[in-house]
Design a protein around this motif. Structure first.
Motif, PDB file in Angstrom:
ATOM      1  N   ASP A  78       0.830  -1.191   0.000  1.00 38.87           N
ATOM      2  CA  ASP A  78       0.000   0.000   0.000  1.00 38.87           C
ATOM      3  C   ASP A  78       0.875   1.256   0.000  1.00 38.87           C
ATOM      4  OD1 ASP A  78      -1.529   2.233   1.663  1.00 38.87           O
ATOM      5  OD2 ASP A  78      -3.028   0.951   0.720  1.00 38.87           O
ATOM      6  N   ALA A  79       0.586   2.189  -0.922  1.00 37.78           N
ATOM      7  CA  ALA A  79       1.415   3.384  -1.064  1.00 37.78           C
ATOM      8  C   ALA A  79       1.403   4.244   0.202  1.00 37.78           C
ATOM      9  CB  ALA A  79       0.941   4.197  -2.259  1.00 37.78           C
ATOM     10  N   LEU A  80       0.227   4.438   0.808  1.00 37.90           N
ATOM     11  CA  LEU A  80       0.162   5.251   2.018  1.00 37.90           C
ATOM     12  C   LEU A  80       0.935   4.613   3.163  1.00 37.90           C
ATOM     13  CD1 LEU A  80      -3.532   6.516   2.028  1.00 37.90           C
ATOM     14  CD2 LEU A  80      -1.452   7.771   1.433  1.00 37.90           C
ATOM     15  N   LEU A  81       0.880   3.295   3.225  1.00 37.57           N
ATOM     16  CA  LEU A  81       1.614   2.579   4.259  1.00 37.57           C
ATOM     17  C   LEU A  81       3.116   2.794   4.089  1.00 37.57           C
ATOM     18  CD1 LEU A  81       0.996   0.727   6.660  1.00 37.57           C
ATOM     19  CD2 LEU A  81       1.271  -1.228   5.127  1.00 37.57           C
ATOM     20  N   GLN A  82       3.555   2.907   2.852  1.00 38.79           N
ATOM     21  CA  GLN A  82       4.971   3.154   2.600  1.00 38.79           C
ATOM     22  C   GLN A  82       5.363   4.602   2.934  1.00 38.79           C
ATOM     23  OE1 GLN A  82       6.514   1.423  -1.210  1.00 38.79           O
ATOM     24  NE2 GLN A  82       4.352   0.930  -1.547  1.00 38.79           N
ATOM     25  N   GLU A  83       4.434   5.532   2.732  1.00 41.73           N
ATOM     26  CA  GLU A  83       4.750   6.951   2.913  1.00 41.73           C
ATOM     27  C   GLU A  83       4.582   7.436   4.350  1.00 41.73           C
ATOM     28  OE1 GLU A  83       2.103   8.795   0.193  1.00 41.73           O
ATOM     29  OE2 GLU A  83       3.141   8.034  -1.598  1.00 41.73           O
ATOM     30  N   ASP A  84       3.682   6.813   5.103  1.00 39.19           N
ATOM     31  CA  ASP A  84       3.428   7.271   6.470  1.00 39.19           C
ATOM     32  C   ASP A  84       4.627   7.011   7.377  1.00 39.19           C
ATOM     33  OD1 ASP A  84       0.934   8.154   5.842  1.00 39.19           O
ATOM     34  OD2 ASP A  84      -0.142   6.410   6.653  1.00 39.19           O
ATOM     35  N   ALA A  85       4.796   7.922   8.340  1.00 40.29           N
ATOM     36  CA  ALA A  85       5.864   7.736   9.325  1.00 40.29           C
ATOM     37  C   ALA A  85       5.531   6.556  10.235  1.00 40.29           C
ATOM     38  CB  ALA A  85       6.018   9.004  10.160  1.00 40.29           C
ATOM     39  N   LEU A  86       6.557   5.856  10.681  1.00 38.75           N
ATOM     40  CA  LEU A  86       6.352   4.720  11.568  1.00 38.75           C
ATOM     41  C   LEU A  86       5.936   5.202  12.957  1.00 38.75           C
ATOM     42  CD1 LEU A  86       9.435   2.492  10.662  1.00 38.75           C
ATOM     43  CD2 LEU A  86       7.039   2.033  10.105  1.00 38.75           C
ATOM     44  N   ALA A  87       4.926   4.557  13.514  1.00 41.67           N
ATOM     45  CA  ALA A  87       4.508   4.889  14.875  1.00 41.67           C
ATOM     46  C   ALA A  87       5.496   4.343  15.892  1.00 41.67           C
ATOM     47  CB  ALA A  87       3.107   4.332  15.138  1.00 41.67           C
ATOM     48  N   ALA A  88       6.191   3.271  15.528  1.00 42.68           N
ATOM     49  CA  ALA A  88       7.172   2.647  16.415  1.00 42.68           C
ATOM     50  C   ALA A  88       8.151   1.857  15.545  1.00 42.68           C
ATOM     51  CB  ALA A  88       6.480   1.713  17.410  1.00 42.68           C
ATOM     52  N   PRO A  89       9.352   1.624  16.060  1.00 42.39           N
ATOM     53  CA  PRO A  89      10.314   0.830  15.287  1.00 42.39           C
ATOM     54  C   PRO A  89       9.758  -0.562  14.982  1.00 42.39           C
ATOM     55  CG  PRO A  89      11.380   1.909  17.150  1.00 42.39           C
ATOM     56  CD  PRO A  89       9.908   2.093  17.350  1.00 42.39           C
ATOM     57  N   VAL A  90      10.160  -1.093  13.851  1.00 44.61           N
ATOM     58  CA  VAL A  90       9.723  -2.426  13.438  1.00 44.61           C
ATOM     59  C   VAL A  90      10.812  -3.429  13.800  1.00 44.61           C
ATOM     60  CG1 VAL A  90       9.086  -3.894  11.499  1.00 44.61           C
ATOM     61  CG2 VAL A  90       8.348  -1.505  11.555  1.00 44.61           C
ATOM     62  N   ASP A  91      10.449  -4.404  14.612  1.00 44.07           N
ATOM     63  CA  ASP A  91      11.398  -5.468  14.956  1.00 44.07           C
ATOM     64  C   ASP A  91      11.503  -6.430  13.774  1.00 44.07           C
ATOM     65  OD1 ASP A  91      11.826  -4.443  17.509  1.00 44.07           O
ATOM     66  OD2 ASP A  91      10.092  -5.518  18.327  1.00 44.07           O
ATOM     67  N   LEU A  92      12.719  -6.616  13.297  1.00 39.41           N
ATOM     68  CA  LEU A  92      12.917  -7.505  12.149  1.00 39.41           C
ATOM     69  C   LEU A  92      12.995  -8.953  12.613  1.00 39.41           C
ATOM     70  CD1 LEU A  92      15.580  -5.475  10.139  1.00 39.41           C
ATOM     71  CD2 LEU A  92      13.089  -5.467   9.879  1.00 39.41           C
ATOM     72  N   PRO A  93      12.223  -9.825  12.020  1.00 37.06           N
ATOM     73  CA  PRO A  93      12.289 -11.250  12.400  1.00 37.06           C
ATOM     74  C   PRO A  93      13.606 -11.869  11.939  1.00 37.06           C
ATOM     75  CG  PRO A  93      10.817 -10.948  10.538  1.00 37.06           C
ATOM     76  CD  PRO A  93      11.208  -9.579  10.981  1.00 37.06           C
ATOM     77  N   ASP A  94      13.941 -12.983  12.515  1.00 37.93           N
ATOM     78  CA  ASP A  94      15.155 -13.698  12.154  1.00 37.93           C
ATOM     79  C   ASP A  94      15.021 -14.261  10.737  1.00 37.93           C
ATOM     80  OD1 ASP A  94      17.381 -15.247  11.909  1.00 37.93           O
ATOM     81  OD2 ASP A  94      16.934 -16.579  13.598  1.00 37.93           O
ATOM     82  N   PRO A  95      15.847 -13.806   9.778  1.00 43.72           N
ATOM     83  CA  PRO A  95      15.716 -14.300   8.400  1.00 43.72           C
ATOM     84  C   PRO A  95      15.920 -15.807   8.270  1.00 43.72           C
ATOM     85  CG  PRO A  95      17.129 -12.351   8.491  1.00 43.72           C
ATOM     86  CD  PRO A  95      16.895 -12.784   9.910  1.00 43.72           C
ATOM     87  N   SER A  96      16.631 -16.418   9.216  1.00 42.12           N
ATOM     88  CA  SER A  96      16.866 -17.859   9.121  1.00 42.12           C
ATOM     89  C   SER A  96      15.580 -18.666   9.257  1.00 42.12           C
ATOM     90  CB  SER A  96      17.870 -18.306  10.191  1.00 42.12           C
ATOM     91  OG  SER A  96      17.332 -18.133  11.497  1.00 42.12           O
TER      92      SER A  96
END
Length: 204
Positions: A78-96
């Motif tokens: 979603d374009a708006l989801l990409q443009e909006d500022a993050l409300a909180a940091p996103v925890d990245l899951p373990d790629p493994s």
């Protein structure tokens, strides 16, 4: 379509704007269920609705695309989801956690049965479809054809899989006509290496 047919593992990522369309160019480029246009040719699609879901969706897309049988996937962001500022940091899951699974392999009994049929055949034929691109596997296919004396057809809809200047090459097929059809008609055992649309070829 050809990526799906050839087992190409692309991850296609596109954008869509589903709400608050302030500029006309946005809404003429938007679509409801955008992935429906390619769903018939992809392994999987997704339209995540949160930053965390976006990250996991892309990781899962890569996992599914690289898991055999490999194929293209499609993720809509979603374009708006990409443009909006993050409300909180996103925890990245373990790629493994998103590594592709092992490729399926035939049972030893199935391999032995296939070998027995090929060795006993008087007029075997090999159909090279969606196969490995490694040089070692290329050489193994040539060696197998030579050991069996088997004419080998290739398909224009897939990548190169057998040398076209080899004496056993039965021609490059698109609709399975000409020399491939003649060789197939007199074959008593056919080894299909993931041939695209095998049913149509056998009915040709």
């Amino acid at each position: 379509f050809f990526q799906a047919e050839d087992g190409i593992r692309d991850v296609a990522v596109t954008g869509v704007q589903t709400c608050a369309l302030p500029i006309w160019i946005h809404w003429i480029h938007s679509s409801r269920d955008q992935a429906s246009y390619v769903r018939g040719f992809t392994k999987w699609d997704d339209e995540p609705r949160s930053p965390r879901a976006m990250v996991e969706s892309l990781l899962r897309a890569g996992q599914i695309a690289r898991t055999a049988p490999k194929g293209p996937v499609y993720v809509v962001l979603d374009a708006l989801l990409q443009e909006d500022a993050l409300a909180a940091p996103v925890d990245l899951p373990d790629p493994s956690r998103f590594l592709p699974g092992p490729a399926p392999v035939p049972s030893p009994d199935s391999v032995e049965r296939a070998a027995d049929l090929l060795l006993a055949a008087r007029h075997p034929m090999i159909l090279c479809g969606r196969v490995s691109r490694s040089r070692a596997d290329w050489d193994r296919r040539v060696r197998l054809a030579e050991l069996l004396g088997a004419p080998t057809a290739t398909d224009i809809k897939t990548g190169a899989s057998f040398p076209s200047d080899h004496p056993l090459h039965a021609g490059l097929s698109y609709h399975f006509r000409g020399p491939q059809k003649e060789v197939l008609a007199r074959s008593d055992v056919v080894l299909s290496l993931d041939w695209v649309d095998l049913n149509s070829a056998l009915k040709a």
